[in-house]
Design an enzyme around this catalytic site. Structure first.
Site, PDB file in Angstrom:
ATOM      1  N   LYS A 271       1.407  -1.474   0.227  1.00  0.00           N
ATOM      2  CA  LYS A 271      -0.611  -0.193   0.520  1.00  0.00           C
ATOM      3  C   LYS A 271       1.026   1.324   0.054  1.00  0.00           C
ATOM      4  O   LYS A 271       1.998   1.253   1.061  1.00  0.00           O
ATOM      5  CB  LYS A 271      -0.755  -0.304   1.116  1.00  0.00           C
ATOM      6  CG  LYS A 271      -1.582   0.844   1.456  1.00  0.00           C
ATOM      7  CD  LYS A 271      -3.224   0.952   0.691  1.00  0.00           C
ATOM      8  CE  LYS A 271      -3.834   2.017   0.533  1.00  0.00           C
ATOM      9  NZ  LYS A 271      -3.681   2.425  -0.819  1.00  0.00           N
TER      10      LYS A 271
ATOM     11  N   LYS B 131       5.713   3.333   8.298  1.00  0.00           N
ATOM     12  CA  LYS B 131       3.851   4.164   8.753  1.00  0.00           C
ATOM     13  C   LYS B 131       3.029   3.459   8.251  1.00  0.00           C
ATOM     14  O   LYS B 131       1.696   3.758   9.684  1.00  0.00           O
ATOM     15  CB  LYS B 131       4.328   5.201   7.451  1.00  0.00           C
ATOM     16  CG  LYS B 131       3.010   6.263   7.331  1.00  0.00           C
ATOM     17  CD  LYS B 131       2.306   6.787   6.307  1.00  0.00           C
ATOM     18  CE  LYS B 131       4.334   7.344   5.616  1.00  0.00           C
ATOM     19  NZ  LYS B 131       3.642   8.404   4.763  1.00  0.00           N
TER      20      LYS B 131
ATOM     21  N   LYS C  10       5.555   1.944  -2.746  1.00  0.00           N
ATOM     22  CA  LYS C  10       5.281   3.067  -3.752  1.00  0.00           C
ATOM     23  C   LYS C  10       5.842   2.813  -5.492  1.00  0.00           C
ATOM     24  O   LYS C  10       6.039   1.964  -5.547  1.00  0.00           O
ATOM     25  CB  LYS C  10       6.674   3.965  -3.274  1.00  0.00           C
ATOM     26  CG  LYS C  10       5.846   5.588  -2.699  1.00  0.00           C
ATOM     27  CD  LYS C  10       4.986   5.784  -1.873  1.00  0.00           C
ATOM     28  CE  LYS C  10       4.765   7.134  -2.326  1.00  0.00           C
ATOM     29  NZ  LYS C  10       3.953   7.911  -1.137  1.00  0.00           N
TER      30      LYS C  10
ATOM     31  N   ASP D 236       0.183  10.793  -4.278  1.00  0.00           N
ATOM     32  CA  ASP D 236       0.868  11.665  -3.705  1.00  0.00           C
ATOM     33  C   ASP D 236       1.404  12.660  -4.278  1.00  0.00           C
ATOM     34  O   ASP D 236       0.328  13.060  -5.219  1.00  0.00           O
ATOM     35  CB  ASP D 236       2.081  10.793  -3.949  1.00  0.00           C
ATOM     36  CG  ASP D 236       3.345  11.134  -2.960  1.00  0.00           C
ATOM     37  OD1 ASP D 236       3.309  10.726  -1.827  1.00  0.00           O
ATOM     38  OD2 ASP D 236       4.433  11.527  -3.503  1.00  0.00           O
TER      39      ASP D 236
ATOM     40  N   THR E 267      -4.419  12.768   5.302  1.00  0.00           N
ATOM     41  CA  THR E 267      -3.071  13.170   5.430  1.00  0.00           C
ATOM     42  C   THR E 267      -2.908  14.542   6.337  1.00  0.00           C
ATOM     43  O   THR E 267      -1.864  14.793   7.546  1.00  0.00           O
ATOM     44  CB  THR E 267      -2.269  13.344   5.099  1.00  0.00           C
ATOM     45  OG1 THR E 267      -2.649  12.602   3.144  1.00  0.00           O
ATOM     46  CG2 THR E 267      -0.794  13.395   4.535  1.00  0.00           C
TER      47      THR E 267
ATOM     48  N   ASN F 250      -1.904  19.359  -1.526  1.00  0.00           N
ATOM     49  CA  ASN F 250      -3.573  18.536  -1.006  1.00  0.00           C
ATOM     50  C   ASN F 250      -2.958  18.339   0.512  1.00  0.00           C
ATOM     51  O   ASN F 250      -3.653  19.009   1.450  1.00  0.00           O
ATOM     52  CB  ASN F 250      -3.558  17.107  -1.588  1.00  0.00           C
ATOM     53  CG  ASN F 250      -4.345  16.012  -0.494  1.00  0.00           C
ATOM     54  OD1 ASN F 250      -3.674  14.957   0.236  1.00  0.00           O
ATOM     55  ND2 ASN F 250      -5.322  16.686  -0.512  1.00  0.00           N
TER      56      ASN F 250
ATOM     57  N   SER G 162      -6.681   5.809   3.632  1.00  0.00           N
ATOM     58  CA  SER G 162      -6.654   5.017   3.208  1.00  0.00           C
ATOM     59  C   SER G 162      -7.368   3.466   2.946  1.00  0.00           C
ATOM     60  O   SER G 162      -7.813   2.844   1.933  1.00  0.00           O
ATOM     61  CB  SER G 162      -5.540   4.604   2.308  1.00  0.00           C
ATOM     62  OG  SER G 162      -5.461   5.769   1.086  1.00  0.00           O
TER      63      SER G 162
HETATM   64  P1  NDP Z   1       0.558  18.007  -4.371  1.00  0.00           P
HETATM   65  O1  NDP Z   1       1.149  17.596  -5.283  1.00  0.00           O
HETATM   66  O2  NDP Z   1      -0.546  17.980  -4.049  1.00  0.00           O
HETATM   67  O3  NDP Z   1       1.162  18.957  -3.879  1.00  0.00           O
HETATM   68  C1  NDP Z   1       2.572  19.595  -3.865  1.00  0.00           C
HETATM   69  C2  NDP Z   1       3.674  20.469  -2.956  1.00  0.00           C
HETATM   70  O4  NDP Z   1       5.119  20.622  -2.805  1.00  0.00           O
HETATM   71  C3  NDP Z   1       2.807  21.228  -4.173  1.00  0.00           C
HETATM   72  O5  NDP Z   1       2.964  22.850  -3.080  1.00  0.00           O
HETATM   73  C4  NDP Z   1       4.417  21.831  -4.934  1.00  0.00           C
HETATM   74  O6  NDP Z   1       5.071  22.922  -5.875  1.00  0.00           O
HETATM   75  C5  NDP Z   1       5.230  21.231  -3.963  1.00  0.00           C
HETATM   76  N1  NDP Z   1       6.722  20.560  -4.020  1.00  0.00           N
HETATM   77  C6  NDP Z   1       6.863  19.329  -4.688  1.00  0.00           C
HETATM   78  N2  NDP Z   1       7.939  19.269  -4.996  1.00  0.00           N
HETATM   79  C7  NDP Z   1       9.037  20.186  -4.839  1.00  0.00           C
HETATM   80  C8  NDP Z   1      10.149  20.515  -4.672  1.00  0.00           C
HETATM   81  N3  NDP Z   1      11.386  19.720  -5.139  1.00  0.00           N
HETATM   82  N4  NDP Z   1      10.612  21.292  -4.894  1.00  0.00           N
HETATM   83  C9  NDP Z   1       9.371  22.423  -4.135  1.00  0.00           C
HETATM   84  N5  NDP Z   1       8.319  22.661  -3.778  1.00  0.00           N
HETATM   85  C10 NDP Z   1       7.444  20.919  -4.352  1.00  0.00           C
HETATM   86  O7  NDP Z   1       1.431  17.225  -3.430  1.00  0.00           O
HETATM   87  P2  NDP Z   1       1.013  15.862  -1.301  1.00  0.00           P
HETATM   88  O8  NDP Z   1       0.701  17.699  -0.961  1.00  0.00           O
HETATM   89  O9  NDP Z   1      -0.030  15.040  -1.941  1.00  0.00           O
HETATM   90  O10 NDP Z   1       2.205  16.057  -1.245  1.00  0.00           O
HETATM   91  C11 NDP Z   1       3.840  17.172  -0.349  1.00  0.00           C
HETATM   92  C12 NDP Z   1       4.325  15.726   0.642  1.00  0.00           C
HETATM   93  O11 NDP Z   1       3.242  15.158   1.269  1.00  0.00           O
HETATM   94  C13 NDP Z   1       4.796  14.654  -0.286  1.00  0.00           C
HETATM   95  O12 NDP Z   1       6.478  14.324  -0.058  1.00  0.00           O
HETATM   96  C14 NDP Z   1       3.835  13.522  -0.340  1.00  0.00           C
HETATM   97  O13 NDP Z   1       4.858  12.689  -0.232  1.00  0.00           O
HETATM   98  C15 NDP Z   1       3.728  13.505   1.425  1.00  0.00           C
HETATM   99  N6  NDP Z   1       2.173  13.041   1.913  1.00  0.00           N
HETATM  100  C16 NDP Z   1       1.007  12.543   1.026  1.00  0.00           C
HETATM  101  C17 NDP Z   1       0.367  12.100   0.959  1.00  0.00           C
HETATM  102  C18 NDP Z   1      -1.019  12.028   0.692  1.00  0.00           C
HETATM  103  O14 NDP Z   1      -1.994  11.369   1.056  1.00  0.00           O
HETATM  104  N7  NDP Z   1      -1.304  13.554  -0.523  1.00  0.00           N
HETATM  105  C19 NDP Z   1       0.527  11.301   2.054  1.00  0.00           C
HETATM  106  C20 NDP Z   1       1.811  11.211   3.277  1.00  0.00           C
HETATM  107  C21 NDP Z   1       2.609  12.181   2.634  1.00  0.00           C
HETATM  108  P3  NDP Z   1       5.099  22.824  -7.398  1.00  0.00           P
HETATM  109  O15 NDP Z   1       4.021  22.683  -7.505  1.00  0.00           O
HETATM  110  O16 NDP Z   1       5.742  24.261  -7.065  1.00  0.00           O
HETATM  111  O17 NDP Z   1       5.643  21.708  -7.354  1.00  0.00           O
HETATM  112  O1  2IT Z   2       2.623   9.108   1.735  1.00  0.00           O
HETATM  113  C1  2IT Z   2       1.655   8.387   1.726  1.00  0.00           C
HETATM  114  O2  2IT Z   2       1.180   7.703   3.458  1.00  0.00           O
HETATM  115  C2  2IT Z   2       0.602   8.985   0.467  1.00  0.00           C
HETATM  116  N1  2IT Z   2       0.810   9.165  -0.544  1.00  0.00           N
HETATM  117  C3  2IT Z   2      -0.815   7.923   1.194  1.00  0.00           C
HETATM  118  C4  2IT Z   2      -0.819   6.525   0.769  1.00  0.00           C
HETATM  119  C5  2IT Z   2      -1.759   5.608   0.643  1.00  0.00           C
HETATM  120  O3  2IT Z   2      -2.180   5.197   0.229  1.00  0.00           O
HETATM  121  O4  2IT Z   2      -2.756   6.411   0.784  1.00  0.00           O
END
Ligand code: NDP
Ligand code: 2IT
Length: 453
Positions: free
Chosen positions: A97, A121, A133, A173, A217, A248, A385
């Protein structure tokens, strides 16, 4: 005759050297493995069954790694070739997952770091999910909906053979949200001719998605930060907070902070950051980022006098009581940590995966800042999830209040588990050690019971 075993620290050091040697040019994976293994010495010493030769060696080697070609045509008919990945890391606790990331920085090492973190996690959630992943170096930014759809269809045309509701269940992600999950699910359904709703999570609420999954999250991380503060006799209400990112995780972090009476004054993207003295207006941020797919500078332009956009620069310079990095790996470095400490930060809680560099973690912990590692603090997303999978299996859907209550209970439990485990192993207040050891114990017990596979 008896042989003397090398001490656990020597064994772990040797293993880390071996990991670097066997997985060249994967610095993020080395970093994630080092961060976990460095904290395991006390548990390996205290519980000899875990020091069994081969257990940790098996844990750091993915069960399966799939790398594939993803050809697709843009709106002008030009052919592009991206690379797709799915790393199925560990299935001792349940089907693999973990999310899919679409971002130009994606490579095998990045996916392996994320998959490795995901094992622990997912174990911490207490639910029946293994770790995996995937993703691609595809950059969705600036692409039309039709281009994103064709890319997702091509990606799923290979991925479908490796996934399934009892095998491997991807989600979103970075760069993969509701739109992408929709296209991916559609292609999976078309190829397999099955309505297998549990094969992907993060689906739309009208076709098998769980309520509160988009929020989970960010909401979960705020609950984790609040629990760390409570442990110190403090409350989140009234605290000034800095949040990085504007996707997100960041959006729903800001929403929950506001709901609990904290003041989130920043958000950011790769172009720079916004400071809004009145607190970020989450509805405007959603409009700019989720509806228009724009940049944070536009938020500042529309918000008026209270907000300003700072191109480039470090969001960690903004004074705050609590910081919630929610963008990407290694975004909070030693310089950022030093600035936060100088401004009196009390807690840092990771919404993103591994956003804080190892030296920054060290600085924060040495300064007495409560530090919540991502594998604990951001586990609310994958936990909901798993609740989505449960609803899919039962062909039912739960009201938002039920999902939110379960999320809150899971986050409280993760906080207590990490806190108590750290104390048990002589590192009170160290949530990094607590999270790593508690996650490890659950996975290791299952692996030992299931034999050498
Ligand atoms: P999104 O794509 O929705 O948003 C990503 C954000 O991070 C954007 O603001 C983006 O800006 C910025 N970003 C991404 N890459 C870079 C980079 N290399 N340098 C600077 N800014 C960057 O992703 P999420 O919000 O889903 O994910 C954010 C983080 O949370 C990640 O680390 C992800 O692994 C983690 N995460 C997500 C989960 C989920 O359920 N979605 C669960 C647990 C963890 P820009 O548009 O300018 O790239
Ligand atoms: O980093 C994470 O935990 C996620 N992007 C969510 C993974 C999931 O299966 O919901």
């Amino acid at each position: 005759m008896t042989t003397t075993r090398p001490d656990t620290k020597t064994t772990l050091d040797h293993l880390l050297t071996e990991i670097e040697h066997r997985n060249p040019a994967q610095p993020e994976f080395h970093q994630a493995a080092r961060e976990v293994l460095e904290t395991l010495a006390p548990v390996l010493a205290a519980r000899p069954e875990y020091a069994e030769p081969g257990l940790v060696e098996r844990l750091v080697e993915p069960e399966r790694q799939v790398v594939f070609r993803v050809p697709w045509q843009d709106d002008r008919g030009r052919v592009h070739v991206n690379r797709g990945f799915r790393v199925e890391f560990n299935s001792a606790l349940g089907p693999y997952k973990g999310g899919l990331r679409f971002h130009p920085s994606v490579n095998l090492g990045v996916i392996k770091f994320l998959g490795f973190e995901q094992i622990f996690k997912n174990a911490l959630t207490g639910l029946g999910i293994g770790g995996g992943k995937g993703g691609s170096d595809f950059d969705p930014r600036g692409r039309s909906d039709a281009e994103v759809m064709r890319f997702c269809q091509s990606f799923m045309t290979e991925l479908y053979r490796h996934i399934g509701e009892h095998t491997d269940v991807p989600a979103g992600d970075i760069g993969v949200g509701g739109r992408e999950i929709g296209y991916l699910f559609g292609q999976y359904r078309r190829i397999t001719n099955r309505w297998e709703s549990g094969v992907l999570t993060g689906k739309g609420a009208g076709w098998g998605g769980s309520l509160i999954r988009p929020e989970a999250t960010g909401y979960g991380n705020v609950l984790f930060a609040a629990a760390m503060l409570r442990e110190r006799g403090e409350d989140l209400e009234g605290q000034t907070t800095v949040v990085s990112g504007s996707g997100n995780v960041a959006i729903y972090t800001i929403e929950k902070l506001t709901a609990l009476g904290a003041n989130p004054v920043t958000c950011s993207d790769s172009s720079g950051y916004v400071v809004d003295e009145k607190g970020i207006d989450v509805d405007l941020l959603k409009q700019v980022k989720e509806v228009e797919r724009g940049r944070v500078g536009t938020y500042a332009e529309r918000r008026g006098a209270s907000a300003r956009f700072v191109p480039g620069g470090s969001v960690w310079e903004v004074p705050a009581d609590v910081a919630l990095p929610s963008a990407t790996q290694n975004e909070l470095d030693a310089e950022g940590a030093t600035a936060l400490i100088r401004n009196g930060v009390k807690a840092v809680s990771e919404g993103a995966n591994m956003p804080t560099t190892p030296d920054a973690v060290h600085l924060l912990q040495s300064a007495g800042v409560a530090f919540g590692p991502g594998k604990a603090a951001n586990a609310g997303g994958v936990a909901v999830s798993a609740l989505e999978m449960a609803q899919n299996h039962a062909r039912t859907s739960w009201p938002a209040t039920r999902v939110e209550d379960e999320l809150a209970a899971i986050m409280t439990n993760i906080h207590t588990t990490c806190h108590d485990t750290a104390t048990r192993y002589g590192a009170p207040g160290d949530y990094v050690t607590g999270a790593n050891i508690a996650g490890f114990e659950r996975v290791a017990d299952a692996m030992l019971a299931q034999g050498v596979i």
